[in-house]
Design a protein around this motif. Sequence first.
Motif, short mmCIF file in Angstrom:
data_model
loop_
_atom_site.label_atom_id
_atom_site.label_comp_id
_atom_site.label_asym_id
_atom_site.label_seq_id
_atom_site.Cartn_x
_atom_site.Cartn_y
_atom_site.Cartn_z
N TYR A 1 0.70 -1.18 0.03
CA TYR A 1 -0.04 0.08 0.00
C TYR A 1 0.78 1.34 -0.09
N ASP A 2 1.92 1.39 0.85
CA ASP A 2 2.90 2.17 1.16
C ASP A 2 3.69 2.71 -0.31
N GLN A 3 4.20 1.54 -0.54
CA GLN A 3 5.23 1.71 -1.57
C GLN A 3 4.64 1.95 -3.16
N LEU A 4 3.46 1.60 -3.24
CA LEU A 4 2.74 1.58 -4.56
C LEU A 4 1.83 3.06 -4.61
N SER A 5 1.72 3.85 -3.93
CA SER A 5 0.68 4.89 -3.68
C SER A 5 1.23 5.77 -4.15
N PRO A 6 2.62 6.29 -4.50
CA PRO A 6 3.05 7.25 -5.46
C PRO A 6 2.91 7.16 -6.79
N TYR A 7 2.80 5.86 -7.29
CA TYR A 7 2.71 5.59 -8.63
C TYR A 7 1.28 5.08 -9.23
N GLY A 8 0.23 5.35 -8.37
CA GLY A 8 -0.95 4.92 -8.92
C GLY A 8 -2.19 5.16 -7.82
N GLN A 9 -3.12 4.72 -8.27
CA GLN A 9 -4.48 4.89 -7.17
C GLN A 9 -4.85 3.40 -6.66
N GLU B 1 -15.13 -6.81 -6.18
CA GLU B 1 -14.93 -8.05 -6.72
C GLU B 1 -13.88 -8.56 -5.74
N TYR B 2 -12.73 -7.60 -5.48
CA TYR B 2 -11.42 -7.84 -4.91
C TYR B 2 -11.09 -7.35 -3.64
N GLY B 3 -11.73 -6.11 -3.59
CA GLY B 3 -11.34 -5.26 -2.29
C GLY B 3 -10.26 -4.18 -2.59
N PHE B 4 -9.02 -4.03 -1.91
CA PHE B 4 -8.30 -3.23 -2.42
C PHE B 4 -7.39 -3.37 -3.46
N VAL B 5 -7.52 -2.69 -4.71
CA VAL B 5 -6.56 -2.90 -5.67
C VAL B 5 -5.82 -1.70 -6.30
N TRP B 6 -4.86 -1.90 -6.98
CA TRP B 6 -3.90 -0.92 -7.33
C TRP B 6 -4.17 -0.49 -8.70
N ASN C 1 -3.48 -10.60 9.66
CA ASN C 1 -3.34 -9.28 10.29
C ASN C 1 -3.44 -9.82 11.92
N ASP C 2 -2.15 -10.00 12.66
CA ASP C 2 -2.44 -10.63 13.81
C ASP C 2 -2.80 -9.37 15.07
N ASN C 3 -2.92 -8.08 14.44
CA ASN C 3 -3.39 -7.00 15.54
C ASN C 3 -4.80 -6.78 15.24
N THR D 1 -5.24 -1.08 5.87
CA THR D 1 -5.57 -0.19 4.44
C THR D 1 -4.59 0.68 3.88
N PRO D 2 -4.83 1.06 2.55
CA PRO D 2 -3.97 2.24 2.19
C PRO D 2 -4.16 3.39 2.91
N SER D 3 -3.24 4.39 3.01
CA SER D 3 -3.53 5.56 3.58
C SER D 3 -4.25 6.30 2.82
N ARG D 4 -4.30 6.26 1.39
CA ARG D 4 -4.98 7.17 0.54
C ARG D 4 -5.86 6.16 -0.49
N VAL D 5 -7.24 6.26 -0.34
CA VAL D 5 -8.10 5.41 -1.47
C VAL D 5 -8.90 6.20 -2.12
N THR D 6 -8.72 6.03 -3.29
CA THR D 6 -9.48 6.79 -4.29
C THR D 6 -11.01 6.07 -4.57
N ASN D 7 -12.07 7.01 -4.28
CA ASN D 7 -13.37 6.55 -4.82
C ASN D 7 -13.41 6.20 -6.23
N LEU D 8 -14.14 5.20 -6.69
CA LEU D 8 -14.18 4.64 -8.01
C LEU D 8 -14.98 5.56 -8.79
N LYS D 9 -16.05 6.06 -8.21
CA LYS D 9 -16.67 7.24 -8.93
C LYS D 9 -15.81 8.44 -9.29
N ASP D 10 -14.66 8.76 -8.68
CA ASP D 10 -13.97 9.69 -9.10
C ASP D 10 -12.67 9.40 -9.96
N LEU D 11 -12.79 8.31 -10.09
CA LEU D 11 -11.39 7.92 -11.06
C LEU D 11 -12.02 8.02 -12.58
#
Length: 318
Positions: A37-45, A51-56, A248-250, A255-265
Amino acid sequence: MKTKIKSLLIFALIIFSVSLTKQLSAQQNQISFQVFYDQLSPYGQWVDYPEYGFVWIPDGGSDFIPYSTAGHWVLTDYGWTWVSDYDWGWAPFHYGRWDYDSFYGWFWVPDNEWGPAWVNWRQADGYYGWAPMHPGVSITITFHREYNERNDHWIFVRNRDLDRPHINLYFVNRSDHDRIIRNSKVIKNTYQDRNRNTTYVSGPDREDVRKATGRKVRPVAVKENSNPGQHLKNGRLQIYRPQVNNRNDNEQRITPSRVTNLKDLKESSERRNTNQPKNVNPSNTRKERKSNAVNPPRNSTKEQTRKNRTEKDKKRSE
């Protein structure tokens, strides 16, 4: 007698220490999806896909195709391995799977297993081809006759060109794909990674490629990289490939720190390409990449699903 017992105790202590060190090292080398989530955020949404949950979705432009744009194949001990020119290529081409949406374009679904490339392979008389493996499908299922990727998801090259560093310049015209696929068969070669308890599709046989290319095919050594990234130099591929813990043991949802709404993409054709490869081949200009990449046609079913989702959102807002 006492000396012998003492020696055995010391030996047992050494064995225990080595085992404990390996366990601690393995734990330290484990990461969670949070790194993705953290490493890929600067390069996409990052989006929450039904169907899958969080995707990039990479900011790669409308002509981006996984295992096609900005990269090439090298042979390693694990089989044919995709070496990406993107800074982020260590993750989406070696973990998880890719899928295609007619509106949003290609998107990546994270998973915890590392592999040289999660693709299916086919061969025909004089050709090799590959296509991204569908999410949630095991490699044994992809070997069955009933499993088929869409014809427009395949990339084909002449078998003599598989190991070319500028492979994008050798892609076969998509108009020939139907004919090639009809006369092709699945390549079922695999490699079993006992250290990771995973089986990979290794792709074309090394000797077959040597005969087709007329060149020696020297395997590239894979070396562990301590930080995210990958680098190919002097016959060595240094790549970050830690063990990924998908639990997730905690008891707190990661979750990604920034999630784009599909409607806004925006639609893939309207999104800017702000994600350039780090090592662009001299001959691999944007114009050439665009001429060689072929976008899959719209999928009417997914398009209708998107429209229905939009209409529901409008009604909900009213």
